[in-house]
Design a protein around this motif. Structure first.
Motif, mmCIF file in Angstrom:
data_model
loop_
_atom_site.group_PDB
_atom_site.id
_atom_site.type_symbol
_atom_site.label_atom_id
_atom_site.label_comp_id
_atom_site.label_asym_id
_atom_site.label_seq_id
_atom_site.Cartn_x
_atom_site.Cartn_y
_atom_site.Cartn_z
ATOM 1 N N GLY A 87 0.828 -1.207 0.000
ATOM 2 C CA GLY A 87 0.000 0.000 0.000
ATOM 3 C C GLY A 87 0.859 1.252 0.000
ATOM 4 O O GLY A 87 0.627 2.180 -0.776
ATOM 5 N N THR A 88 1.888 1.238 0.854
ATOM 6 C CA THR A 88 2.769 2.410 0.929
ATOM 7 C C THR A 88 3.483 2.625 -0.400
ATOM 8 O O THR A 88 3.546 3.738 -0.928
ATOM 9 C CB THR A 88 3.811 2.188 2.035
ATOM 10 O OG1 THR A 88 3.111 1.860 3.223
ATOM 11 C CG2 THR A 88 4.640 3.425 2.259
ATOM 12 N N GLY B 40 1.167 3.907 -2.973
ATOM 13 C CA GLY B 40 0.885 5.330 -2.761
ATOM 14 C C GLY B 40 1.973 6.208 -3.368
ATOM 15 O O GLY B 40 1.695 7.183 -4.049
ATOM 16 N N GLY B 41 3.231 5.790 -3.134
ATOM 17 C CA GLY B 41 4.358 6.562 -3.673
ATOM 18 C C GLY B 41 4.368 6.555 -5.190
ATOM 19 O O GLY B 41 4.544 7.591 -5.839
ATOM 20 N N LEU C 9 -4.501 4.112 -5.514
ATOM 21 C CA LEU C 9 -4.483 5.006 -4.355
ATOM 22 C C LEU C 9 -5.535 4.631 -3.329
ATOM 23 O O LEU C 9 -5.295 4.670 -2.122
ATOM 24 C CB LEU C 9 -4.720 6.444 -4.812
ATOM 25 C CG LEU C 9 -3.471 7.272 -5.044
ATOM 26 C CD1 LEU C 9 -3.853 8.694 -5.431
ATOM 27 C CD2 LEU C 9 -2.619 7.296 -3.774
ATOM 28 N N SER D 249 -4.229 1.775 -1.532
ATOM 29 C CA SER D 249 -3.179 2.216 -0.622
ATOM 30 C C SER D 249 -3.785 2.858 0.621
ATOM 31 O O SER D 249 -3.359 2.593 1.740
ATOM 32 C CB SER D 249 -2.289 3.207 -1.360
ATOM 33 O OG SER D 249 -1.478 3.891 -0.450
ATOM 34 N N ARG D 250 -4.815 3.659 0.411
ATOM 35 C CA ARG D 250 -5.439 4.331 1.537
ATOM 36 C C ARG D 250 -6.062 3.311 2.489
ATOM 37 O O ARG D 250 -5.936 3.393 3.701
ATOM 38 C CB ARG D 250 -6.519 5.286 1.032
ATOM 39 C CG ARG D 250 -7.186 6.063 2.160
ATOM 40 C CD ARG D 250 -8.204 7.047 1.635
ATOM 41 N NE ARG D 250 -9.407 6.396 1.191
ATOM 42 C CZ ARG D 250 -9.910 6.506 -0.036
ATOM 43 N NH1 ARG D 250 -9.284 7.231 -0.942
ATOM 44 N NH2 ARG D 250 -11.022 5.910 -0.348
ATOM 45 N N HIS E 217 -4.280 1.489 5.303
ATOM 46 C CA HIS E 217 -3.934 2.177 6.547
ATOM 47 C C HIS E 217 -5.182 2.363 7.390
ATOM 48 O O HIS E 217 -6.271 2.542 6.883
ATOM 49 C CB HIS E 217 -3.276 3.513 6.240
ATOM 50 C CG HIS E 217 -1.941 3.345 5.591
ATOM 51 N ND1 HIS E 217 -1.795 2.933 4.284
ATOM 52 C CD2 HIS E 217 -0.686 3.493 6.078
ATOM 53 C CE1 HIS E 217 -0.510 2.860 3.996
ATOM 54 N NE2 HIS E 217 0.194 3.186 5.073
ATOM 55 N N GLY F 57 -1.813 13.265 -4.596
ATOM 56 C CA GLY F 57 -1.960 12.296 -3.505
ATOM 57 C C GLY F 57 -0.690 11.491 -3.294
ATOM 58 O O GLY F 57 0.385 11.897 -3.721
ATOM 59 N N GLY F 58 -0.821 10.393 -2.634
ATOM 60 C CA GLY F 58 0.345 9.549 -2.365
ATOM 61 C C GLY F 58 0.543 9.374 -0.881
ATOM 62 O O GLY F 58 -0.248 9.881 -0.080
ATOM 63 N N SER F 59 1.572 8.637 -0.554
ATOM 64 C CA SER F 59 1.693 8.249 0.851
ATOM 65 C C SER F 59 2.920 8.857 1.494
ATOM 66 O O SER F 59 3.310 8.458 2.558
ATOM 67 C CB SER F 59 1.757 6.741 0.958
ATOM 68 O OG SER F 59 2.869 6.300 0.227
ATOM 69 N N PHE F 60 3.630 9.763 0.843
ATOM 70 C CA PHE F 60 4.789 10.343 1.506
ATOM 71 C C PHE F 60 4.692 11.856 1.495
ATOM 72 O O PHE F 60 3.698 12.436 1.082
ATOM 73 C CB PHE F 60 6.073 9.854 0.837
ATOM 74 C CG PHE F 60 6.175 10.177 -0.618
ATOM 75 C CD1 PHE F 60 5.984 9.183 -1.562
ATOM 76 C CD2 PHE F 60 6.437 11.455 -1.057
ATOM 77 C CE1 PHE F 60 6.079 9.468 -2.911
ATOM 78 C CE2 PHE F 60 6.537 11.745 -2.404
ATOM 79 C CZ PHE F 60 6.345 10.749 -3.347
ATOM 80 N N ASP G 165 -2.531 9.803 8.803
ATOM 81 C CA ASP G 165 -3.124 8.535 8.339
ATOM 82 C C ASP G 165 -3.800 8.712 6.995
ATOM 83 O O ASP G 165 -3.910 7.775 6.212
ATOM 84 C CB ASP G 165 -4.164 8.037 9.345
ATOM 85 C CG ASP G 165 -3.491 7.471 10.569
ATOM 86 O OD1 ASP G 165 -2.283 7.193 10.467
ATOM 87 O OD2 ASP G 165 -4.169 7.329 11.592
ATOM 88 N N ALA G 166 -4.319 9.938 6.772
ATOM 89 C CA ALA G 166 -5.113 10.147 5.569
ATOM 90 C C ALA G 166 -4.163 10.477 4.430
ATOM 91 O O ALA G 166 -3.491 11.486 4.426
ATOM 92 C CB ALA G 166 -6.070 11.303 5.800
ATOM 93 N N ILE G 167 -4.086 9.572 3.472
ATOM 94 C CA ILE G 167 -3.082 9.767 2.430
ATOM 95 C C ILE G 167 -3.733 9.924 1.066
ATOM 96 O O ILE G 167 -3.050 9.931 0.060
ATOM 97 C CB ILE G 167 -2.096 8.599 2.407
ATOM 98 C CG1 ILE G 167 -2.854 7.282 2.290
ATOM 99 C CG2 ILE G 167 -1.220 8.609 3.639
ATOM 100 C CD1 ILE G 167 -1.998 6.166 1.826
ATOM 101 N N SER G 168 -5.037 10.021 1.024
ATOM 102 C CA SER G 168 -5.671 10.122 -0.286
ATOM 103 C C SER G 168 -5.552 11.556 -0.779
ATOM 104 O O SER G 168 -5.345 12.488 -0.005
ATOM 105 C CB SER G 168 -7.132 9.732 -0.206
ATOM 106 O OG SER G 168 -7.840 10.762 0.421
ATOM 107 N N THR G 169 -5.683 11.675 -2.087
ATOM 108 C CA THR G 169 -5.694 12.998 -2.694
ATOM 109 C C THR G 169 -6.764 13.845 -2.040
ATOM 110 O O THR G 169 -6.558 15.023 -1.731
ATOM 111 C CB THR G 169 -6.000 12.845 -4.191
ATOM 112 O OG1 THR G 169 -5.251 11.729 -4.669
ATOM 113 C CG2 THR G 169 -5.628 14.078 -4.957
#
Lengths: 499, 132
Positions: free
Chosen positions: A263-264, A267-268, A319, A322-323, A326, B82-85, B93-97
């Motif tokens: 997932g991480t 996301g990247g 995405l 990925s979300r 978590h 968006g993305g996770s970093f 925790d919220a990583i969505s666009t």
């Protein structure tokens, strides 16, 4: 077993035989000697006194009458039967009874040995006074009857000794059998126990106290062994179960970690991709704007724009995945409205040849989590179900109810909300079922699915503390069962805290 | 003529946006970092700032807050892939666009666009924020 009996019997019997071989001749000889001596004394003592009487009578006889009187006396003595020989020797002259059955030549001198010479005659001599001179009276008695009695007595002694020996051997054999029988049973029992059968009771019935005690102690040992065995077995079973549980937990944790890291990563990648897609989309749209609408270039540019749009929707799905890997803010909510909402969406999508059923009970279906994730679970499972029946049509049935699971190996014990999504589609083979929850695993053609749907479902369900199982038969359909921990207790706690 | 400042750490993205807006007749400047964006803001006083949310060092949410504190009348469009970093402290925790953009709206952005967006969506958002 046979050998033990034999060896024990043979040994006991041979010991008895050896003892007898040594003692029986001694016993026989000893008893015989006593018997012989007794008989001899019984025979000889009266003869001595009798012959003394006869000698006294001769001494008392008149000197003139002596030769005649002595002759008559000797004859009468011989006549009485016991005396077989009688003579009187006076110097050189010998007076002999004419009735003697033993010839004078065979008479010997003063010989008091019983059973000597083999003539079965016992001789006694007395010196008798005749006036101023001495004459010698010699009498011979018949030993025959006495010798016969002695022989008979010896035969009886021999018979008794032999009977005693025989009885001893019989007792030895019987005794060895009595001792050997429980030993044989013991050996059989030991063999059984050694072979693993510890549950048969040891039964060495015996009249011998030591054997009974041995049996008692061995039986206690066996029972202790059975107890120890049972304890060990249950311990092993317990360890196996906890090991299995641990492995299971480890596997699930690993799966979750893998999903989370994917997932991480996703996301990247999605972030980078969106940045790359932005200029592609914008430049192609600018170019399209600057181009005559009917030309080949415009057509190509339109295709680029469409491809960029498809890429955008793919990245959005990644995405979303990925979300959902978590954790979210958990809330307690009832599953039914969420599932109904998702199904309303599905009904709008599925073609007319697929029937959608919903069967729900309200009780015990409150859970803790993010409703949008449960929404996603229902959508993903229903989408799979619908795609499995797209060509053939069929029935998509969704069931929702609260259950109490006692713990059946796959699912931990406890109260659960059970969501079942079943289809009557093509089903899956076992090899496919093994991989369906893995990210990017798909059986669909390239471009038809991302292969993330079921791993998203799995990730969501496990993140809510639940489990998912699948049952499928090729050609008959597939049923997914989602177990989410019931949240009744938490609802009470929360309302209590608010009040 | 309205002027617009585009802030994005990806030069290609900033340049594409600039091209679209320039074609539509706007005055456009591009900055490749939040610091650069702040400097140009002070120099050029644009009507609209289009800013990325996830950027190194100073991220878009901070930039929005700073811009609005100095120039309360500037209008802001937040964009994100968006993305996770990223250095995002807000709702880790919220990583969505959507979550990024929701945060941007809270910080003061009037319009939100998800990367990659269509040219028409970009122009529509810009026009929506212009007074006439």
């Amino acid at each position: 077993m046979e050998r033990l009996t034999n060896s024990l019997r043979v040994r006991l019997t041979s010991v008895v035989l050896v003892i007898h071989a040594a003692l029986v001749p001694l016993l026989y000889l000893g008893v015989s000697a006593i018997v012989e001596d007794g008989y001899a004394e019984l025979f000889v003592n009266p003869l001595r006194s009798n012959s003394r009487l006869i000698a006294d009578e001769l001494e008392a006889a008149d000197a003139q009458e002596f030769p005649r009187y002595a002759g008559a006396l000797l004859d009468s003595v011989v006549l009485s039967g016991q005396v077989v020989f009688a003579e009187i020797t006076d110097g050189a002259q010998t007076l002999h009874s004419s009735l003697s059955s033993v010839s004078p030549g065979r008479a010997r001198g003063d010989d008091f040995e019983f059973a000597d010479h083999g003539d079965q005659v016992y001789y006694i001599s007395h010196r008798v006074k005749r006036g101023t001179r001495w004459v010698v009276l010699r009498l011979g008695f018949d030993e025959g009857p006495t010798l016969e009695r002695i022989a008979a007595a010896k035969r009886r002694v021999l018979a008794a000794v032999l009977a005693f020996t025989a009885a001893s051997i019989a007792v030895a054999i019987w005794l060895s059998a009595v001792i050997a029988r429980p030993m044989v049973r013991l050996q059989e029992a030991a063999k059984r126990v050694a072979g693993g059968d510890v549950h048969t009771e040891l039964q060495m019935h015996s009249s011998i106290r030591e054997v009974r005690e041995l049996n008692h102690h061995l039986e206690r040992m066996r029972q202790e062994l059975v107890g120890t065995n049972d304890r060990l077995e249950s311990e092993i079973r317990g360890r196996e179960a906890s090991e299995q549980k641990r492995l299971d937990l480890e596997r699930r944790l690993l799966h979750r970690e893998r999903i989370a890291s994917i997932g991480t990563l996703a996301g990247g990648v999605a972030h980078e991709f969106n940045n790359i897609l932005t200029p592609i989309l914008l430049y192609s749209q600018i170019a399209l704007d600057d181009t005559a609408p009917d030309g080949a270039l415009a057509r190509d540019l339109t295709r680029i724009v469409a491809a960029a749009h498809r890429a955008r929707s793919l990245v959005n799905r990644i995405l979303t995945f990925s979300r959902e890997m978590h954790s979210q803010e958990p809330a307690v909510f009832s599953l039914r409205p969420t599932v109904e909402e998702a199904l309303a969406l599905m009904r709008a999508i599925v073609p007319a040849n697929i029937e959608v059923d919903f069967d729900a009970s309200e009780d015990g279906t409150a859970v803790q989590g993010d409703p949008s994730l449960v929404h996603q679970v229902v959508i993903n499972l229903c989408t799979n179900a619908y795609q499995a029946m797209r060509r053939t049509g069929g029935r998509l049935s969704v069931k929702l109810r609260g259950i109490d699971n006692p713990g059946d190996g796959q699912i931990n014990p406890g109260s659960y909300a059970l969501l079942e999504v079943g289809d009557t589609g093509h089903g899956m083979e076992q090899a496919v079922i093994l991989h369906i929850f893995e990210p990017f695993f798909t059986t669909r053609d390239v471009g038809e699915g991302t292969g993330l749907g079921l791993s998203v479902v799995h990730g969501i369900v496990t993140s809510m503390g639940g489990s998912i199982t699948v049952e499928s038969a090729v050609g008959q359909g597939t049923t997914f069962r989602v177990y989410l921990p019931a949240a009744a207790a938490q609802v009470c706690e929360r309302s209590g805290a608010l009040g | 003529m309205a002027s617009i400042l585009v802030v994005d750490d990806e030069p290609e993205v900033g340049e594409a946006i600039r091209r679209v807006l320039a074609r539509a007749g706007f005055l456009v400047a591009v900055a490749n970092s939040a610091e650069d964006g702040l400097r140009r803001m002070d120099e050029q006083r644009p009507d609209i700032v289009i800013t990325d949310v996830i950027m190194p060092k100073v991220h878009g949410l901070e930039l929005i807050t700073m811009l609005l504190s100095r120039h309360p009348r500037v209008r802001i469009i937040a964009i994100s892939g968006g993305g996770s970093f990223g250095p995002l402290a807000y709702k880790p925790d919220a990583i969505s666009t959507h979550a990024y953009l929701a945060a941007a709206r809270e910080a003061g952005a009037q319009e939100l666009l998800t990367k990659p967006f269509d040219m028409s969506d970009l122009l529509a958002a810009v026009r929506k924020l212009l007074p006439n």
